[in-house]
Design a protein around this motif. Sequence first.
Motif, PDB file in Angstrom:
ATOM      1  N   UNK A  47     -14.964  -6.380  -4.763  1.00 33.44           N
ATOM      2  CA  UNK A  47     -14.468  -7.203  -5.860  1.00 33.44           C
ATOM      3  C   UNK A  47     -13.041  -7.688  -5.644  1.00 33.44           C
ATOM      4  N   UNK A  48     -12.560  -7.583  -4.420  1.00 31.29           N
ATOM      5  CA  UNK A  48     -11.184  -7.986  -4.128  1.00 31.29           C
ATOM      6  C   UNK A  48     -11.123  -9.461  -3.725  1.00 31.29           C
ATOM      7  N   UNK A  49     -12.100  -9.898  -2.935  1.00 33.10           N
ATOM      8  CA  UNK A  49     -12.139 -11.314  -2.557  1.00 33.10           C
ATOM      9  C   UNK A  49     -13.552 -11.844  -2.771  1.00 33.10           C
ATOM     10  N   UNK A  50     -13.714 -13.155  -2.590  1.00 35.59           N
ATOM     11  CA  UNK A  50     -15.027 -13.776  -2.745  1.00 35.59           C
ATOM     12  C   UNK A  50     -15.716 -13.982  -1.406  1.00 35.59           C
ATOM     13  N   UNK A  51     -15.270 -13.245  -0.382  1.00 34.07           N
ATOM     14  CA  UNK A  51     -15.814 -13.452   0.964  1.00 34.07           C
ATOM     15  C   UNK A  51     -17.324 -13.238   1.048  1.00 34.07           C
ATOM     16  N   UNK A 100      -8.610   4.304  -0.564  1.00 34.81           N
ATOM     17  CA  UNK A 100      -8.522   5.490   0.302  1.00 34.81           C
ATOM     18  C   UNK A 100      -8.613   5.115   1.777  1.00 34.81           C
ATOM     19  N   UNK A 101      -9.558   4.209   2.090  1.00 38.29           N
ATOM     20  CA  UNK A 101      -9.748   3.800   3.482  1.00 38.29           C
ATOM     21  C   UNK A 101      -8.504   3.070   3.991  1.00 38.29           C
ATOM     22  N   UNK A 102      -7.926   2.233   3.148  1.00 37.64           N
ATOM     23  CA  UNK A 102      -6.713   1.496   3.543  1.00 37.64           C
ATOM     24  C   UNK A 102      -5.577   2.470   3.836  1.00 37.64           C
ATOM     25  N   UNK A 103      -5.438   3.491   2.976  1.00 38.59           N
ATOM     26  CA  UNK A 103      -4.387   4.496   3.189  1.00 38.59           C
ATOM     27  C   UNK A 103      -4.639   5.264   4.479  1.00 38.59           C
ATOM     28  N   UNK A 125      -8.156  -5.527   4.914  1.00 41.84           N
ATOM     29  CA  UNK A 125      -6.952  -6.216   5.378  1.00 41.84           C
ATOM     30  C   UNK A 125      -6.138  -6.727   4.189  1.00 41.84           C
ATOM     31  N   UNK A 126      -6.856  -7.256   3.204  1.00 44.80           N
ATOM     32  CA  UNK A 126      -6.171  -7.788   2.016  1.00 44.80           C
ATOM     33  C   UNK A 126      -5.427  -6.669   1.273  1.00 44.80           C
ATOM     34  N   UNK A 140      -1.399  -6.320   0.905  1.00 48.85           N
ATOM     35  CA  UNK A 140      -0.863  -6.259  -0.446  1.00 48.85           C
ATOM     36  C   UNK A 140       0.017  -5.013  -0.639  1.00 48.85           C
ATOM     37  N   UNK A 141      -0.471  -3.871  -0.123  1.00 50.87           N
ATOM     38  CA  UNK A 141       0.261  -2.624  -0.383  1.00 50.87           C
ATOM     39  C   UNK A 141       1.381  -2.350   0.610  1.00 50.87           C
TER      40      UNK A 141
END
Lengths: 200, 200
Positions: free
Chosen positions: B34-38, B65-68, B168-169, B173-174
């Motif tokens: 739900x972060x992008x419309x890809x 969690x995965x991004x961290x 990646x987004x 962002x973080x």
Amino acid sequence: MELGVLYSGGKDSTLAALLLEEFYDVTLVTGHFGISDDWKHARETAAAMGFAFDRLELDPDVAREAAARIREDGFPRNGIQQVHRHALERLAEREYDAIADGTRRDDRVPTVSRAQAQSLEDRHEVDYIAPLSGFGRTAVDRLVDARLEVTVGPSEEIDRADYEAELRAIIADEYGPGVVDELFPDHTQTYVTGVRREKE
Amino acid sequence: MELGVLYSGGKDSTLAALLLEEFYDVTLVTGHFGISDDWKHARETAAAMGFAFDRLELDPDVAREAAARIREDGFPRNGIQQVHRHALERLAEREYDAIADGTRRDDRVPTVSRAQAQSLEDRHEVDYIAPLSGFGRTAVDRLVDARLEVTVGPSEEIDRADYEAELRAIIADEYGPGVVDELFPDHTQTYVTGVRREKE
């Protein structure tokens, strides 16, 4: 692309061929040691399903070694594995772009490790494909039900063209017929008699 | 039999769908946070290829969690793996008879071990199929050449619907956009734009 599938007439190698036939020009290839004429059953099945067929002469010394190994171990696993590797090596020497077999995710034997697959491919400049290695037992059973007509029965009555029949013959000949039943306790074999090519 | 293929729009998951479409009623299913419309790009590709399409809502906490994890590790492997398992769990909860993904024999990530596959199947009473897990790199490349039209380019310019874009987004962002390039050094992505269903 030309593909040779190591073919026994059983359900796994038949499914492997069906999974790949939309992508490769498939020839079913049955290995034999020249001990029996069982490979002819595979040729009949191949013809009935509309596949090209070829046979692959295997080294009888490998069969005798495997039979001795099975007798020594008391179970067929390692001997069958030895023969399967030999057959893949022989098949890889042929002029196919790719070779395949019917090994499954949950098979205990034969198995082909990732390293063995890579080695086969590098040495023979051929792609090795195990199309059923991503399928579990239930998934294979469901595809068999949906696509194959099979005959099931005791090994000695099923006209199946895998090396097991010839290994059994060698063992019976060298160590007596009673030994065969001890070494191959799992009697049931399946032989494919027809295929359905459409979704039900 | 109804099959849901975890679908990114890339070549592996497209090939997985092509390999199974003769045997199952295939729906391509794209996971997203739900972060992008890809995911809409995958829907377009699915429609162009004549496949049914569905999307699968994934848990944004798993993405964070995965991004961290990726930021901590300094490489994406474990984070991607985490997300892939989560997506398979979610897919297995749907009403499909079987689920599949595009994992290959030579993939380092994502991977699904035999034990993980069995566990997924037992807990959800579903078949899990990895049709490409018996194919090496060269075999996959040859099938891609023969069957798929693809667009290749840098990740940030390719409209691909895998979790990587959303991860990646989040990371941009973080932690800032510069960090993304450090953590995902392999820039090239492939997106499928068409398929050929006949042998050449």
